[in-house]
Design an enzyme around this catalytic site. Structure first.
Site, mmCIF file in Angstrom:
data_model
loop_
_atom_site.group_PDB
_atom_site.id
_atom_site.type_symbol
_atom_site.label_atom_id
_atom_site.label_comp_id
_atom_site.label_asym_id
_atom_site.label_seq_id
_atom_site.Cartn_x
_atom_site.Cartn_y
_atom_site.Cartn_z
ATOM 1 N N CYS A 1 6.643 -41.987 -9.493
ATOM 2 C CA CYS A 1 6.364 -42.029 -11.351
ATOM 3 C C CYS A 1 7.748 -41.832 -11.767
ATOM 4 O O CYS A 1 8.219 -40.829 -12.296
ATOM 5 C CB CYS A 1 5.381 -40.977 -11.264
ATOM 6 N N GLU A 2 8.775 -42.741 -11.743
ATOM 7 C CA GLU A 2 10.111 -42.602 -12.105
ATOM 8 C C GLU A 2 10.633 -44.087 -12.133
ATOM 9 O O GLU A 2 10.599 -44.869 -10.794
ATOM 10 C CB GLU A 2 10.723 -41.849 -11.029
ATOM 11 N N ARG B 1 18.955 -42.141 -1.326
ATOM 12 C CA ARG B 1 20.318 -42.478 -1.567
ATOM 13 C C ARG B 1 20.569 -43.529 -2.816
ATOM 14 O O ARG B 1 21.538 -43.456 -3.404
ATOM 15 C CB ARG B 1 20.848 -43.270 -0.181
ATOM 16 N N GLY C 1 32.886 -39.529 9.248
ATOM 17 C CA GLY C 1 32.968 -40.370 8.094
ATOM 18 C C GLY C 1 33.332 -41.679 8.139
ATOM 19 O O GLY C 1 33.469 -42.630 7.149
ATOM 20 N N PRO D 1 31.266 -37.622 14.464
ATOM 21 C CA PRO D 1 30.368 -38.696 13.555
ATOM 22 C C PRO D 1 28.806 -38.486 13.535
ATOM 23 O O PRO D 1 28.283 -37.833 14.381
ATOM 24 C CB PRO D 1 30.732 -39.908 14.475
ATOM 25 N N GLY D 2 28.530 -38.831 12.133
ATOM 26 C CA GLY D 2 26.990 -38.534 12.153
ATOM 27 C C GLY D 2 26.328 -40.075 11.777
ATOM 28 O O GLY D 2 25.759 -40.645 12.529
ATOM 29 N N TYR E 1 23.098 -41.988 -5.059
ATOM 30 C CA TYR E 1 24.695 -42.255 -4.864
ATOM 31 C C TYR E 1 24.805 -43.895 -5.231
ATOM 32 O O TYR E 1 25.672 -44.664 -5.053
ATOM 33 C CB TYR E 1 25.070 -42.496 -3.406
HETATM 34 N N1 LLP Z 1 31.463 -33.213 9.568
HETATM 35 C C1 LLP Z 1 31.507 -32.444 8.494
HETATM 36 C C2 LLP Z 1 32.054 -31.226 8.379
HETATM 37 C C3 LLP Z 1 30.787 -32.886 7.566
HETATM 38 O O1 LLP Z 1 30.859 -32.503 6.276
HETATM 39 C C4 LLP Z 1 30.070 -34.292 7.701
HETATM 40 C C5 LLP Z 1 29.331 -34.966 6.665
HETATM 41 C C6 LLP Z 1 30.086 -35.025 8.753
HETATM 42 C C7 LLP Z 1 31.050 -34.629 9.803
HETATM 43 C C8 LLP Z 1 29.566 -36.371 9.248
HETATM 44 O O2 LLP Z 1 29.858 -37.353 8.183
HETATM 45 P P1 LLP Z 1 29.608 -38.711 8.661
HETATM 46 O O3 LLP Z 1 30.434 -39.100 9.939
HETATM 47 O O4 LLP Z 1 28.079 -38.906 8.933
HETATM 48 O O5 LLP Z 1 29.996 -39.672 7.524
HETATM 49 N N2 LLP Z 1 24.330 -37.414 2.320
HETATM 50 C C9 LLP Z 1 25.353 -38.375 2.040
HETATM 51 C C10 LLP Z 1 26.541 -37.780 3.254
HETATM 52 C C11 LLP Z 1 27.143 -36.620 3.278
HETATM 53 C C12 LLP Z 1 28.092 -36.215 4.462
HETATM 54 C C13 LLP Z 1 28.491 -34.907 4.316
HETATM 55 N N3 LLP Z 1 29.057 -34.368 5.658
HETATM 56 C C14 LLP Z 1 24.964 -39.720 2.248
HETATM 57 O O6 LLP Z 1 23.692 -39.899 2.020
HETATM 58 O O7 LLP Z 1 26.122 -40.568 2.285
#
Ligand code: LLP
Length: 427
Positions: A357-358, A326, A244, A287-288, A330
């Site tokens: 086309c949007e 995105r 997050g 972290p992603g 969002y």
């Molecule tokens: N762990 C779990 C269980 C999660 O559900 C997520 C993200 C993460 C880790 C990684 O979160 P991060 O560090 O990336 O914030 N598609 C959306 C984001 C959805 C995130 C869902 N879960 C966007 O484009 O903002």
């Protein structure tokens, strides 16, 4: 924020010239800076793993996944969070160490559960009772013992877009914290001989710039850890606090360093455990976006430029919502630069439109730009996370490829889809 490098008016990424890459590979493509990914991994090691012995970090692969990314993450010594059979399959094919895989998902199919057990993934994060029972049955069938965590919905509201906020009570994810609910799960799991519960997981939301939701969730979890100890004699060995951590997209974002979150989490956890007489569990982070987001850019070519007199100028690119949904999903904001005119003053304004086309297919409204011409190279910043991963074939636009750059060298790690690829599953 990553400072942009330029040379003779051209944008440089990891020592590579972006307009030259555009000419070499053809646009659009995702450009990923491996140096930056590795810097982020090193920061995780130095500021979290080395500082808190026993802790772990898993990259949330939903943000951006391909075979090469699995190899990089494995080589950097991190784990991998997967959330589907497809992500797990990618990790398997890349030879990712399965004991470092954490398997998530709120509706794992029978096939996915069987796969997780078959590959003996490191942790399965169990979301609900239906899954718990089927996981036990499958582990029994394959005569395996699986390590699991329970995903808890901490009931914390995070300050982010509601579609990417996941920790609040009214959520499709996880087990609610009320005592009766959790008691059922604890009673049940204690009788399951093929599952070993190690602890709990929560994830509060994504793209957060404040740590208050994480800290609140840690306090709530400490209460749960105490309750399960008193009621069930269960000692929590692990706490997974999700991901997050927010990144820089535009000047509206003021991201904090990772340690702002992780130190805050660890401090709160130590304090809560001390006051409740609990052992401090080992902490995992996931972290992603923080690992990959700022490492990515999307490189497009500007095509038609349309001035609506007295209103605005639209500059259209050779991609759009299929490669980056995105903004339309969002209302996400992005910044971009003209990679072949880095020294020119940004004295014009253009709205960057996609080619779909949007009418909602707008990537950036009212972007300050230099004087534009068709053929200019546009680089949209911070598209590493949830772009390639969320891309579609809307309007039958083939998905762009991924070019990885490191120390002045470039290589294609995912080739662009061809028209034929799009028909490859059709009968
Ligand atoms: N762990 C779990 C269980 C999660 O559900 C997520 C993200 C993460 C880790 C990684 O979160 P991060 O560090 O990336 O914030 N598609 C959306 C984001 C959805 C995130 C869902 N879960 C966007 O484009 O903002």
């Amino acid at each position: 924020m990553v400072k942009l490098q330029t040379h003779q008016g051209h944008l440089q990424v990891a020592g590579c010239d972006v307009p030259e890459l555009a000419a070499k590979y053809g646009t659009p493509f995702y450009l990923v800076n491996q140096n930056l990914i590795e810097d982020r991994c090193k920061e995780i090691h130095a500021d979290f793993l080395a500082k808190y012995p026993g802790s772990r970090a898993a990259y949330a692969s939903k943000a951006f996944l391909c075979l090469e990314m699995c190899r990089i993450i494995a080589q950097q010594g991190l784990g991998l969070d997967v959330v589907s059979g497809g992500e797990l399959f990618t990790a398997v094919q890349a030879g990712f160490p399965m004991e470092r895989v954490i398997f998530h998902g709120n509706n794992k199919t029978d096939q996915e559960i069987a796969m997780a057990v078959d590959h003996q993934v490191g942790r399965v994060v169990v979301d609900n009772m239906y899954e718990l029972e089927r996981l036990q049955a499958e582990a029994g069938r394959q005569d395996r013992k699986m390590d699991i965590l329970f995903r808890i919905t901490p009931g914390v509201d995070s300050h982010t877009h509601k579609f990417i906020s996941t920790g609040q009570l009214d959520s499709k994810f996880g087990i609610p914290t009320d005592p009766e609910h959790l008691r059922d799960y604890m009673d049940k799991v204690m009788t399951m001989t093929n599952l070993r519960l190690l602890g709990f997981h929560f994830h509060v939301g994504s793209q957060l710039h404040a740590n208050d939701s994480h800290l609140k969730a840690v306090e709530i979890l400490a209460g749960i850890i105490q309750r399960v100890k008193e009621e069930h004699g269960f000692i929590t060995e692990e706490l997974n606090v999700g991901g997050g951590y927010g990144i820089y997209y535009t000047d509206e974002d003021e991201p904090e360093p990772l340690s702002y979150f992780t130190d805050g989490i660890m401090e709160t956890l130590h304090k809560e455990c001390a006051s409740r007489g609990l052992n401090v569990p080992a902490v995992t982070i996931e972290p992603g976006r923080w690992v990959i987001g700022e490492a990515g850019m999307t490189i497009y070519t500007i095509g038609s430029i349309k001035e609506v007199p007295g209103i605005r100028t639209y500059a259209a690119v050779d991609g759009g919502m299929p490669d980056n949904p995105r903004p339309s999903l969002y209302d996400a904001k992005y910044d971009a630069v003209i990679a072949n005119k880095m020294d020119a003053p940004r004295d014009a304004v253009a709205t960057i439109a996609g080619k779909c086309c949007e009418s909602g297919d707008i990537l950036i409204w009212d972007l300050p730009v230099p004087q534009l011409a068709p053929g200019d190279t546009l680089a949209v910043r911070s598209t590493g996370a949830y772009n390639f991963a969320m891309a579609s074939n809307y309007n039958r636009l083939p998905r762009p490829g991924v070019v990885m750059v490191k120390n002045g060298l470039d290589r294609l790690v995912v080739r662009p889809q061809s028209y034929q690829d799009m028909l490859s599953t059709e009968i």
